[in-house]
Every structure is written in C-alpha cells, then in structure tokens.
Write a protein that holds these residues in place. Sequence first.
Motif, short mmCIF file in Angstrom:
data_model
loop_
_atom_site.label_atom_id
_atom_site.label_comp_id
_atom_site.label_asym_id
_atom_site.label_seq_id
_atom_site.Cartn_x
_atom_site.Cartn_y
_atom_site.Cartn_z
N ARG A 1 0.83 -1.21 0.00
CA ARG A 1 0.00 0.00 0.00
C ARG A 1 0.86 1.26 0.00
N ASP B 1 -2.79 8.98 1.19
CA ASP B 1 -3.27 7.71 1.74
C ASP B 1 -4.72 7.47 1.36
N ASP B 2 -5.12 7.96 0.16
CA ASP B 2 -6.54 7.94 -0.14
C ASP B 2 -6.81 7.87 -1.64
N LYS C 1 -10.18 7.12 -2.42
CA LYS C 1 -11.62 7.00 -2.30
C LYS C 1 -12.32 7.68 -3.48
N VAL D 1 -7.53 -1.42 -2.67
CA VAL D 1 -8.74 -1.50 -1.85
C VAL D 1 -8.51 -0.81 -0.51
N ARG D 2 -7.36 -1.09 0.10
CA ARG D 2 -7.03 -0.49 1.40
C ARG D 2 -6.90 1.04 1.29
N LEU D 3 -6.57 1.51 0.09
CA LEU D 3 -6.50 2.96 -0.14
C LEU D 3 -7.86 3.57 -0.48
N GLY D 4 -8.88 2.73 -0.57
CA GLY D 4 -10.24 3.22 -0.77
C GLY D 4 -10.77 3.15 -2.18
N ALA D 5 -10.01 2.56 -3.11
CA ALA D 5 -10.44 2.52 -4.51
C ALA D 5 -11.49 1.45 -4.76
N LYS D 6 -12.25 1.64 -5.82
CA LYS D 6 -13.15 0.63 -6.36
C LYS D 6 -12.34 -0.17 -7.38
N SER E 1 -15.55 -5.86 0.27
CA SER E 1 -15.08 -4.68 -0.46
C SER E 1 -15.69 -4.60 -1.85
N TRP F 1 -14.69 -4.93 -4.93
CA TRP F 1 -13.53 -5.49 -5.63
C TRP F 1 -13.99 -6.67 -6.47
#
Length: 296
Positions: free
Chosen positions: A36, A47-48, A50, A69-74, A99, A101
Amino acid sequence: MTDCTSEVERGKRFAFGRNWQNFSRLVDEDRITAARESLALALGVTDDLKGRTFVDIGCGSGLFSLAAVRLGAKVHSFDYDPDAVATTLQLREQYAPDSDWKVEQGSILDPSLVSRLGQFDIVYSWGVLHHTGALWEALDTTCRMVAPGGLMYVSVYNDQGLQSRLWRRIKQKYNSSGSLTRSMLVAGSKMYLTAPGRALALVRSPRPGRATADGRPRRARGMSAHYDLIDWVGGYPFEVAAPEEVFRVGRRYGFELRHLKTCGGGLGCNEYVFVSKTDPGVPAPSADCRPVTASA
C-alpha cells in the motif's frame, strides 16, 4: 485466444499463477502495508483513493489490488492465468470480503473484455505487459483504458540488448525442461545475479529496516526475493523496452510523465506513472505516431 493452461503444459508459457499461489502463503498485514505504501508513493497520493476506479491488469497474487482497496479505490482485477485469479479471489476472501472489488479471468489482448470494462481513473500493470507475447499491443490497449485526467502505472523490463536475448533463451529452456533442469537454472541464475559487483535489480536487498516476523529481511513492495527470482528465470513470454520507447507510446496518447524509477540501465523493470491530459481512446496526432518495434 490460446488457452493459458495449454500454453503452460506445452512449455510456451511460465506458470505465473502457480508461483503467485506459492508466494501468497507469505502475505500478511506487514506485506500488505508495504504494498500500500509503495503504491501510494508512486501514484503521488497521501493515503486515499476514495471514489476512484482502479484496474489491475495481470493481478497475479492480488496483493496490489488489495493495496488499492485499502487505499479506498473501487477495484477490478483480471489475469490471464486461472491460478492467479484463484489466488486473488482467495486473498479477497481473506482480507477484504465485503469490499467493492471484482475479480475475473481475462487478457489485456482480448478486445471484447477491454471494451466491456471501459476506462478507469487508475490503470495499473506491474511487470505484466512484457509477458503477454505482444508488448506493444498490450501497452497501447492499456493506454486506452485510462480515463481523461487518470493515471497509468506500468513497469516494463529494461532492454539490455544482448543480455536480454540471452535471458530469453534461458527462460525458453526453463519452460521446456523438467524439474531438475529448472532447479539448476534457478540456482545458476542466483549465483550469477549475486556475484560481487553485479547490479541486483531482482534479488537486491530489501528496504532497510523491514523484516519478517522471524527477523529475515523483506523485499520492498512487500514482495519475496525467492519467488521474484523464480519469476525472473522462468518468466516467458519475455519482451523488453528502452525507456524512450515507452515514453514515445505515452506521448502518442497525450500523456505526461509523473513518476519514473529506472533500474539504472541494468537488470529488472523500469517503472512509469503517466497522467492522461486528453481522452486516450484515440492516439494524439504527433510526429511520434510511428510504429514502435520491440527490441529482441
């Protein structure tokens, strides 16, 4: 399209998915964090991610899809190798079952898949396009998947001229041989790559300060030197590119280079992050719109 499994059985393709399955047993929260952090650093985000869409072309173990995913992405992940798809699905079930994902089997060289998926805010493909057997077609298609204003993060093996051609023969030998010859090729390659004074782009020491739970050093990006070595020796199909060739493709699509990390002219991958300033669905007209041929 040729079936991945039959290619592996005929010695025409390395079993990338099996190697990723073996690596996946090492995945833990520390490796996920390292992945990440390295992804965020290269993309230039704090850190984002989203609200942003992310496609992982050739997802392998799924580690960097999980990092996104941990960074908020689709996230949408796909891989040509069914074993890699299974490994990614297992990773999703273990670490991010609820998630946004999606995971599927597919190839960047499949026009129907690419057309169905459309464009993404972030298009990611680390160490994959040079294993498709059609690097330049794959890179062109990858560029077209970037939404206007989006980012493309790819890594491609560096062109070392004669050395690259010699490594290609080693890879062909590995995939057409039995287990004993394969083990000998891996051992011999490790001795060569770790010789004093050798530029170790693939088996270099990991980032200082990082270690596994039992105190062993850990590779940067959360990877494994052992499985990276096997991937390097066996990784076939195999193509390479000089940085200027990759830049030329990026310019064709109106991209600007945001991040570059080279292997110093030696062995390994050069990393590129481009930002799209126009709709990359059609190459931008320029003097650089001439065919690009791959180096041997």
